[in-house]
Design an enzyme around this catalytic site. Sequence first.
Site, PDB file in Angstrom:
ATOM      1  N   ASP A  22       1.288 -15.325   7.047  1.00 21.17           N
ATOM      2  CA  ASP A  22       0.944 -16.861   6.903  1.00 21.17           C
ATOM      3  C   ASP A  22       0.839 -17.112   5.528  1.00 21.17           C
ATOM      4  OD1 ASP A  22       0.254 -17.117   9.229  1.00 21.17           O
ATOM      5  OD2 ASP A  22      -2.186 -16.755   9.017  1.00 21.17           O
TER       6      ASP A  22
ATOM      7  N   ARG B  46      11.880   5.621  13.588  1.00 23.96           N
ATOM      8  CA  ARG B  46      10.449   6.145  13.261  1.00 23.96           C
ATOM      9  C   ARG B  46       9.483   5.735  14.647  1.00 23.96           C
ATOM     10  NH1 ARG B  46       8.430   5.285   7.292  1.00 23.96           N
ATOM     11  NH2 ARG B  46       7.156   7.137   8.087  1.00 23.96           N
TER      12      ARG B  46
ATOM     13  N   ALA C 157       2.643  -0.385   5.187  1.00 26.12           N
ATOM     14  CA  ALA C 157       2.057  -0.391   6.536  1.00 26.12           C
ATOM     15  C   ALA C 157       1.715  -1.741   7.075  1.00 26.12           C
ATOM     16  CB  ALA C 157       1.284   0.717   6.558  1.00 26.12           C
TER      17      ALA C 157
ATOM     18  N   HIS D 176       3.209  -4.186   9.493  1.00 24.09           N
ATOM     19  CA  HIS D 176       3.000  -4.177  10.914  1.00 24.09           C
ATOM     20  C   HIS D 176       1.683  -4.415  11.552  1.00 24.09           C
ATOM     21  CE1 HIS D 176       6.179  -1.449  10.249  1.00 24.09           C
ATOM     22  NE2 HIS D 176       5.475  -0.552   9.446  1.00 24.09           N
TER      23      HIS D 176
ATOM     24  N   ARG E 128       6.083   1.215  14.189  1.00 20.69           N
ATOM     25  CA  ARG E 128       6.715   0.918  12.971  1.00 20.69           C
ATOM     26  C   ARG E 128       7.861  -0.171  13.462  1.00 20.69           C
ATOM     27  NH1 ARG E 128       4.631   3.796   8.573  1.00 20.69           N
ATOM     28  NH2 ARG E 128       3.942   6.039   9.381  1.00 20.69           N
TER      29      ARG E 128
ATOM     30  N   ARG F 171       5.355  12.216  -2.778  1.00 22.32           N
ATOM     31  CA  ARG F 171       4.873  12.842  -1.430  1.00 22.32           C
ATOM     32  C   ARG F 171       6.033  12.383  -0.615  1.00 22.32           C
ATOM     33  NH1 ARG F 171      -0.536  10.392   0.577  1.00 22.32           N
ATOM     34  NH2 ARG F 171       1.026  10.165   2.123  1.00 22.32           N
TER      35      ARG F 171
ATOM     36  N   ASN G 214       8.145  -5.343   0.037  1.00 20.61           N
ATOM     37  CA  ASN G 214       8.092  -4.020   0.893  1.00 20.61           C
ATOM     38  C   ASN G 214       6.444  -4.192   0.944  1.00 20.61           C
ATOM     39  OD1 ASN G 214       7.759  -1.807   2.074  1.00 20.61           O
ATOM     40  ND2 ASN G 214       9.050  -0.606   0.946  1.00 20.61           N
TER      41      ASN G 214
ATOM     42  N   PRO H  38       0.906  -1.287  -0.147  1.00 20.02           N
ATOM     43  CA  PRO H  38       0.081  -0.025   0.104  1.00 20.02           C
ATOM     44  C   PRO H  38       0.799   1.080  -0.042  1.00 20.02           C
ATOM     45  CG  PRO H  38      -0.940  -1.602   1.346  1.00 20.02           C
ATOM     46  CD  PRO H  38       0.463  -2.119   0.962  1.00 20.02           C
ATOM     47  N   ASN H  39       0.358   2.295  -1.058  1.00 17.17           N
ATOM     48  CA  ASN H  39       1.034   3.549  -1.185  1.00 17.17           C
ATOM     49  C   ASN H  39       2.423   3.514  -1.551  1.00 17.17           C
ATOM     50  OD1 ASN H  39      -1.375   4.836   0.083  1.00 17.17           O
ATOM     51  ND2 ASN H  39      -0.735   4.036   2.026  1.00 17.17           N
TER      52      ASN H  39
ATOM     53  N   TYR I  48      11.197   9.175   1.731  1.00 16.46           N
ATOM     54  CA  TYR I  48      11.257   7.955   0.661  1.00 16.46           C
ATOM     55  C   TYR I  48      12.043   8.505  -0.340  1.00 16.46           C
ATOM     56  CZ  TYR I  48       7.549   6.203   3.964  1.00 16.46           C
ATOM     57  OH  TYR I  48       6.708   6.057   4.755  1.00 16.46           O
TER      58      TYR I  48
ATOM     59  N   HIS J 125      12.464  -2.202   3.734  1.00 16.15           N
ATOM     60  CA  HIS J 125      12.013  -0.986   4.016  1.00 16.15           C
ATOM     61  C   HIS J 125      12.884   0.283   3.659  1.00 16.15           C
ATOM     62  CE1 HIS J 125       8.766  -2.846   5.992  1.00 16.15           C
ATOM     63  NE2 HIS J 125       9.569  -3.588   6.440  1.00 16.15           N
ATOM     64  N   ILE J 126      12.441   1.134   2.963  1.00 18.68           N
ATOM     65  CA  ILE J 126      13.138   2.173   2.318  1.00 18.68           C
ATOM     66  C   ILE J 126      13.632   2.981   3.719  1.00 18.68           C
ATOM     67  CG2 ILE J 126      12.960   4.340   1.050  1.00 18.68           C
ATOM     68  CD1 ILE J 126      10.800   2.949  -0.475  1.00 18.68           C
ATOM     69  N   SER J 127      12.772   3.588   4.396  1.00 15.64           N
ATOM     70  CA  SER J 127      13.211   4.176   5.834  1.00 15.64           C
ATOM     71  C   SER J 127      13.699   3.243   6.962  1.00 15.64           C
ATOM     72  CB  SER J 127      12.022   4.916   6.150  1.00 15.64           C
ATOM     73  OG  SER J 127      10.916   4.154   6.557  1.00 15.64           O
TER      74      SER J 127
ATOM     75  N   GLU K  36      12.502  -8.969   3.122  1.00 21.03           N
ATOM     76  CA  GLU K  36      11.567  -7.799   3.541  1.00 21.03           C
ATOM     77  C   GLU K  36      12.737  -6.480   3.486  1.00 21.03           C
ATOM     78  OE1 GLU K  36       8.855  -8.295   6.497  1.00 21.03           O
ATOM     79  OE2 GLU K  36       9.534  -6.338   7.438  1.00 21.03           O
TER      80      GLU K  36
HETATM   81  O1  CA2 Z   1       9.970   2.412   4.908  1.00 17.19           O
HETATM   82  C1  CA2 Z   1       9.268   1.611   3.922  1.00 17.19           C
HETATM   83  O2  CA2 Z   1       9.673   1.270   2.962  1.00 17.19           O
HETATM   84  C2  CA2 Z   1       7.782   1.553   4.619  1.00 17.19           C
HETATM   85  O3  CA2 Z   1       7.611   0.175   4.164  1.00 17.19           O
HETATM   86  C3  CA2 Z   1       7.072   2.238   3.936  1.00 17.19           C
HETATM   87  C4  CA2 Z   1       5.575   2.375   4.434  1.00 17.19           C
HETATM   88  C5  CA2 Z   1       5.497   2.494   5.814  1.00 17.19           C
HETATM   89  O4  CA2 Z   1       4.063   2.376   6.204  1.00 17.19           O
HETATM   90  C6  CA2 Z   1       6.379   1.546   6.549  1.00 17.19           C
HETATM   91  O5  CA2 Z   1       6.301   1.615   8.055  1.00 17.19           O
HETATM   92  C7  CA2 Z   1       7.743   1.865   6.173  1.00 17.19           C
HETATM   93  C8  CA2 Z   1       4.606   3.608   3.708  1.00 17.19           C
HETATM   94  C9  CA2 Z   1       4.443   3.744   2.385  1.00 17.19           C
HETATM   95  C10 CA2 Z   1       4.097   4.939   2.032  1.00 17.19           C
HETATM   96  O6  CA2 Z   1       5.050   5.138   0.834  1.00 17.19           O
HETATM   97  C11 CA2 Z   1       4.715   6.522   0.378  1.00 17.19           C
HETATM   98  C12 CA2 Z   1       5.697   7.205  -0.237  1.00 17.19           C
HETATM   99  C13 CA2 Z   1       5.685   8.478  -0.750  1.00 17.19           C
HETATM  100  C14 CA2 Z   1       4.519   9.084  -0.418  1.00 17.19           C
HETATM  101  C15 CA2 Z   1       3.714   8.672   0.332  1.00 17.19           C
HETATM  102  C16 CA2 Z   1       3.572   7.647   0.826  1.00 17.19           C
END
Ligand code: CA2
Length: 142
Positions: free
Chosen positions: A87, A107, A77, A80, A111, A18, A74, A10-11, A23, A100-102, A98
Amino acid sequence: MKKIAILNGPNLDRLGKREPEIYGRATLADLEKSLRAEFGKKAELDFFQSNHEGKLIDKISELADAKPDGIVLNAGALTHTSIALRDALLGAKLPAVEVHISNLYKREEFRHRSLTGPACVAVITGLGLEGYFAAVRFLLKS
Ligand code: CA2
């Protein structure tokens, strides 16, 4: 030729559009292009993104039958929250990394827990998009 599936949750389709301070500025299409440029001759890369938990689970079930050499995940969210995704990964019995970019540990506390991480052979967090490259490289060597 080895096959690696790269799944984003998602996202992540909003990448580069954004929150560039967290990111970065590259989009998911940029990431796909760079990964294909780096690994396209050595591996068949299958990219999939969905904002829907069930679609990600369906994709993992498909992969369980197709048996690629590895999965880079990846889950956004869902990392979490999703026991169902965990499963599905455990059921697929495929090596998954797995990503994660951040850096999750810099954070919010919610998370810091990954439900999917224990279903993976490794977790990479905080390397930016480089994490995807490291994950593919690792899976191609294993
Ligand atoms: O750090 C990561 O890659 C995350 O998986 C990114 C997820 C976040 O919920 C995880 O805790 C960590 C969020 C992805 C949202 O990505 C966006 C990217 C650009 C603009 C808005 C949202």
